[in-house]
Design a protein around this motif. Structure first.
Motif, PDB file in Angstrom:
ATOM      1  N   LEU A  87       0.791  -1.240   0.000  1.00 51.88           N
ATOM      2  CA  LEU A  87       0.000   0.000   0.000  1.00 51.88           C
ATOM      3  C   LEU A  87       0.821   1.286   0.000  1.00 51.88           C
ATOM      4  O   LEU A  87       0.497   2.206  -0.756  1.00 51.88           O
ATOM      5  CB  LEU A  87      -1.003  -0.002   1.153  1.00 51.88           C
ATOM      6  N   PRO A  88       1.875   1.406   0.804  1.00 52.72           N
ATOM      7  CA  PRO A  88       2.659   2.658   0.733  1.00 52.72           C
ATOM      8  C   PRO A  88       3.248   2.899  -0.659  1.00 52.72           C
ATOM      9  O   PRO A  88       3.242   4.025  -1.161  1.00 52.72           O
ATOM     10  CB  PRO A  88       3.771   2.456   1.768  1.00 52.72           C
ATOM     11  N   HIS A  89       3.699   1.827  -1.316  1.00 55.40           N
ATOM     12  CA  HIS A  89       4.271   1.958  -2.660  1.00 55.40           C
ATOM     13  C   HIS A  89       3.188   2.294  -3.691  1.00 55.40           C
ATOM     14  O   HIS A  89       3.418   3.079  -4.611  1.00 55.40           O
ATOM     15  CB  HIS A  89       4.992   0.666  -3.046  1.00 55.40           C
ATOM     16  N   LEU A  90       2.008   1.697  -3.524  1.00 58.90           N
ATOM     17  CA  LEU A  90       0.914   1.993  -4.440  1.00 58.90           C
ATOM     18  C   LEU A  90       0.435   3.431  -4.295  1.00 58.90           C
ATOM     19  O   LEU A  90       0.094   4.085  -5.291  1.00 58.90           O
ATOM     20  CB  LEU A  90      -0.243   1.024  -4.207  1.00 58.90           C
ATOM     21  N   THR A  91       0.417   3.932  -3.083  1.00 53.13           N
ATOM     22  CA  THR A  91       0.013   5.322  -2.844  1.00 53.13           C
ATOM     23  C   THR A  91       0.978   6.282  -3.525  1.00 53.13           C
ATOM     24  O   THR A  91       0.570   7.244  -4.180  1.00 53.13           O
ATOM     25  CB  THR A  91      -0.077   5.609  -1.336  1.00 53.13           C
ATOM     26  N   ILE A  92       2.265   6.012  -3.406  1.00 52.43           N
ATOM     27  CA  ILE A  92       3.287   6.840  -4.069  1.00 52.43           C
ATOM     28  C   ILE A  92       3.157   6.715  -5.583  1.00 52.43           C
ATOM     29  O   ILE A  92       3.206   7.711  -6.307  1.00 52.43           O
ATOM     30  CB  ILE A  92       4.700   6.439  -3.596  1.00 52.43           C
ATOM     31  N   ALA A  93       2.977   5.492  -6.062  1.00 51.91           N
ATOM     32  CA  ALA A  93       2.846   5.274  -7.506  1.00 51.91           C
ATOM     33  C   ALA A  93       1.634   6.018  -8.062  1.00 51.91           C
ATOM     34  O   ALA A  93       1.696   6.592  -9.149  1.00 51.91           O
ATOM     35  CB  ALA A  93       2.724   3.780  -7.807  1.00 51.91           C
ATOM     36  N   ALA A  94       0.537   6.027  -7.318  1.00 55.49           N
ATOM     37  CA  ALA A  94      -0.664   6.748  -7.777  1.00 55.49           C
ATOM     38  C   ALA A  94      -0.391   8.235  -7.886  1.00 55.49           C
ATOM     39  O   ALA A  94      -0.816   8.885  -8.842  1.00 55.49           O
ATOM     40  CB  ALA A  94      -1.823   6.491  -6.814  1.00 55.49           C
ATOM     41  N   ALA A  95       0.338   8.774  -6.942  1.00 49.15           N
ATOM     42  CA  ALA A  95       0.634  10.204  -6.944  1.00 49.15           C
ATOM     43  C   ALA A  95       1.570  10.582  -8.091  1.00 49.15           C
ATOM     44  O   ALA A  95       1.486  11.685  -8.626  1.00 49.15           O
ATOM     45  CB  ALA A  95       1.252  10.617  -5.612  1.00 49.15           C
ATOM     46  N   GLN A  96       2.446   9.662  -8.494  1.00 49.00           N
ATOM     47  CA  GLN A  96       3.432   9.965  -9.527  1.00 49.00           C
ATOM     48  C   GLN A  96       3.021   9.500 -10.918  1.00 49.00           C
ATOM     49  O   GLN A  96       3.666   9.834 -11.898  1.00 49.00           O
ATOM     50  CB  GLN A  96       4.771   9.321  -9.147  1.00 49.00           C
ATOM     51  N   SER A  97       1.944   8.752 -10.997  1.00 50.85           N
ATOM     52  CA  SER A  97       1.510   8.168 -12.261  1.00 50.85           C
ATOM     53  C   SER A  97       0.777   9.184 -13.132  1.00 50.85           C
ATOM     54  O   SER A  97       0.085  10.063 -12.634  1.00 50.85           O
ATOM     55  CB  SER A  97       0.579   6.987 -11.963  1.00 50.85           C
ATOM     56  N   ASP A  98       0.911   9.023 -14.436  1.00 49.79           N
ATOM     57  CA  ASP A  98       0.136   9.843 -15.367  1.00 49.79           C
ATOM     58  C   ASP A  98      -1.355   9.577 -15.190  1.00 49.79           C
ATOM     59  O   ASP A  98      -2.175  10.468 -15.387  1.00 49.79           O
ATOM     60  CB  ASP A  98       0.527   9.533 -16.815  1.00 49.79           C
ATOM     61  N   ARG A  99      -1.702   8.360 -14.850  1.00 56.10           N
ATOM     62  CA  ARG A  99      -3.101   7.981 -14.654  1.00 56.10           C
ATOM     63  C   ARG A  99      -3.658   8.545 -13.354  1.00 56.10           C
ATOM     64  O   ARG A  99      -4.856   8.703 -13.212  1.00 56.10           O
ATOM     65  CB  ARG A  99      -3.242   6.460 -14.637  1.00 56.10           C
ATOM     66  N   GLY A 100      -2.790   8.777 -12.378  1.00 55.16           N
ATOM     67  CA  GLY A 100      -3.235   9.315 -11.100  1.00 55.16           C
ATOM     68  C   GLY A 100      -3.879   8.303 -10.180  1.00 55.16           C
ATOM     69  O   GLY A 100      -4.474   8.668  -9.171  1.00 55.16           O
ATOM     70  N   VAL A 101      -3.769   7.027 -10.524  1.00 54.05           N
ATOM     71  CA  VAL A 101      -4.312   5.966  -9.679  1.00 54.05           C
ATOM     72  C   VAL A 101      -3.378   4.763  -9.722  1.00 54.05           C
ATOM     73  O   VAL A 101      -2.558   4.618 -10.615  1.00 54.05           O
ATOM     74  CB  VAL A 101      -5.730   5.503 -10.123  1.00 54.05           C
ATOM     75  N   ALA A 102      -3.527   3.909  -8.729  1.00 50.81           N
ATOM     76  CA  ALA A 102      -2.856   2.616  -8.707  1.00 50.81           C
ATOM     77  C   ALA A 102      -3.916   1.577  -8.366  1.00 50.81           C
ATOM     78  O   ALA A 102      -4.954   1.896  -7.788  1.00 50.81           O
ATOM     79  CB  ALA A 102      -1.733   2.606  -7.674  1.00 50.81           C
ATOM     80  N   ASP A 103      -3.659   0.341  -8.732  1.00 47.91           N
ATOM     81  CA  ASP A 103      -4.640  -0.719  -8.548  1.00 47.91           C
ATOM     82  C   ASP A 103      -4.077  -1.867  -7.720  1.00 47.91           C
ATOM     83  O   ASP A 103      -2.925  -2.257  -7.894  1.00 47.91           O
ATOM     84  CB  ASP A 103      -5.086  -1.276  -9.904  1.00 47.91           C
ATOM     85  N   LEU A 104      -4.925  -2.390  -6.859  1.00 47.29           N
ATOM     86  CA  LEU A 104      -4.606  -3.576  -6.064  1.00 47.29           C
ATOM     87  C   LEU A 104      -5.744  -4.563  -6.286  1.00 47.29           C
ATOM     88  O   LEU A 104      -6.913  -4.219  -6.088  1.00 47.29           O
ATOM     89  CB  LEU A 104      -4.503  -3.225  -4.582  1.00 47.29           C
ATOM     90  N   VAL A 105      -5.408  -5.763  -6.743  1.00 48.07           N
ATOM     91  CA  VAL A 105      -6.429  -6.769  -7.011  1.00 48.07           C
ATOM     92  C   VAL A 105      -6.104  -8.024  -6.218  1.00 48.07           C
ATOM     93  O   VAL A 105      -5.020  -8.579  -6.334  1.00 48.07           O
ATOM     94  CB  VAL A 105      -6.503  -7.123  -8.513  1.00 48.07           C
ATOM     95  N   ALA A 106      -7.058  -8.466  -5.422  1.00 50.62           N
ATOM     96  CA  ALA A 106      -6.934  -9.718  -4.682  1.00 50.62           C
ATOM     97  C   ALA A 106      -7.638 -10.808  -5.485  1.00 50.62           C
ATOM     98  O   ALA A 106      -8.692 -10.573  -6.067  1.00 50.62           O
ATOM     99  CB  ALA A 106      -7.562  -9.591  -3.298  1.00 50.62           C
ATOM    100  N   ILE A 107      -7.056 -11.989  -5.507  1.00 51.24           N
ATOM    101  CA  ILE A 107      -7.634 -13.101  -6.249  1.00 51.24           C
ATOM    102  C   ILE A 107      -8.347 -14.021  -5.265  1.00 51.24           C
ATOM    103  O   ILE A 107      -7.763 -14.501  -4.298  1.00 51.24           O
ATOM    104  CB  ILE A 107      -6.563 -13.897  -7.012  1.00 51.24           C
ATOM    105  N   SER A 108      -9.610 -14.251  -5.529  1.00 49.65           N
ATOM    106  CA  SER A 108     -10.445 -15.122  -4.714  1.00 49.65           C
ATOM    107  C   SER A 108     -10.960 -16.239  -5.616  1.00 49.65           C
ATOM    108  O   SER A 108     -10.316 -16.582  -6.604  1.00 49.65           O
ATOM    109  CB  SER A 108     -11.596 -14.288  -4.125  1.00 49.65           C
ATOM    110  N   SER A 109     -12.093 -16.791  -5.306  1.00 44.30           N
ATOM    111  CA  SER A 109     -12.749 -17.747  -6.196  1.00 44.30           C
ATOM    112  C   SER A 109     -14.249 -17.568  -6.038  1.00 44.30           C
ATOM    113  O   SER A 109     -14.711 -16.817  -5.187  1.00 44.30           O
ATOM    114  CB  SER A 109     -12.335 -19.182  -5.873  1.00 44.30           C
ATOM    115  N   THR A 110     -15.004 -18.282  -6.846  1.00 44.72           N
ATOM    116  CA  THR A 110     -16.451 -18.162  -6.739  1.00 44.72           C
ATOM    117  C   THR A 110     -16.959 -18.638  -5.387  1.00 44.72           C
ATOM    118  O   THR A 110     -18.056 -18.282  -4.979  1.00 44.72           O
ATOM    119  CB  THR A 110     -17.171 -18.933  -7.866  1.00 44.72           C
ATOM    120  N   ALA A 111     -16.157 -19.407  -4.677  1.00 45.89           N
ATOM    121  CA  ALA A 111     -16.549 -19.830  -3.325  1.00 45.89           C
ATOM    122  C   ALA A 111     -16.617 -18.641  -2.375  1.00 45.89           C
ATOM    123  O   ALA A 111     -17.183 -18.746  -1.288  1.00 45.89           O
ATOM    124  CB  ALA A 111     -15.559 -20.868  -2.785  1.00 45.89           C
TER     125      ALA A 111
END
Length: 106
Positions: free
Chosen positions: A12-36
């Motif tokens: 999260l700290p790295h993603l927050t920094i990346a979002a601030a420095q990115s041209d897109r202005g956002v960063a994404d975190l995706v957790a993988i689950s299952s249909t269960a």
């Protein structure tokens, strides 16, 4: 579940920094689950508990990160088959690259 929490806490700290420095202005975190994690089935109580937990964690974290420009989500593939870590990483990288183009004007 504790691995998810530890990796997310470290990222999260790295993603927050990346979002601030990115041209897109956002960063994404995706957790993988299952249909269960979306539909409980007979004989899978403990597995469903873990998968529902991943989704609940992601939904709560998404709300916590609203003002920090880090988007949080979870993906629930219908069928998870065992794969090597390198294969999983390659598939994840391809999925992230595809998602970067989502919503962009071409």
């Amino acid at each position: 579940m504790d691995r998810l929490i530890h990796v997310t806490s470290a990222a999260l700290p790295h993603l927050t920094i990346a979002a601030a420095q990115s041209d897109r202005g956002v960063a994404d975190l995706v957790a993988i689950s299952s249909t269960a994690g979306r539909v409980a089935r007979p004989g899978s109580a403990f597995y469903s508990l873990a998968e529902f937990g991943i989704n609940a964690f992601s939904e709560s974290l998404q709300q916590d990160m609203l003002g920090k420009r880090v988007r949080v989500g979870s993906s629930s593939p219908e069928l998870l088959t065992p794969r090597s870590p390198s294969t999983c990483l390659e598939e994840l990288v391809r999925a992230v690259r595809r998602s970067r183009n989502c919503g962009r004007r071409t």
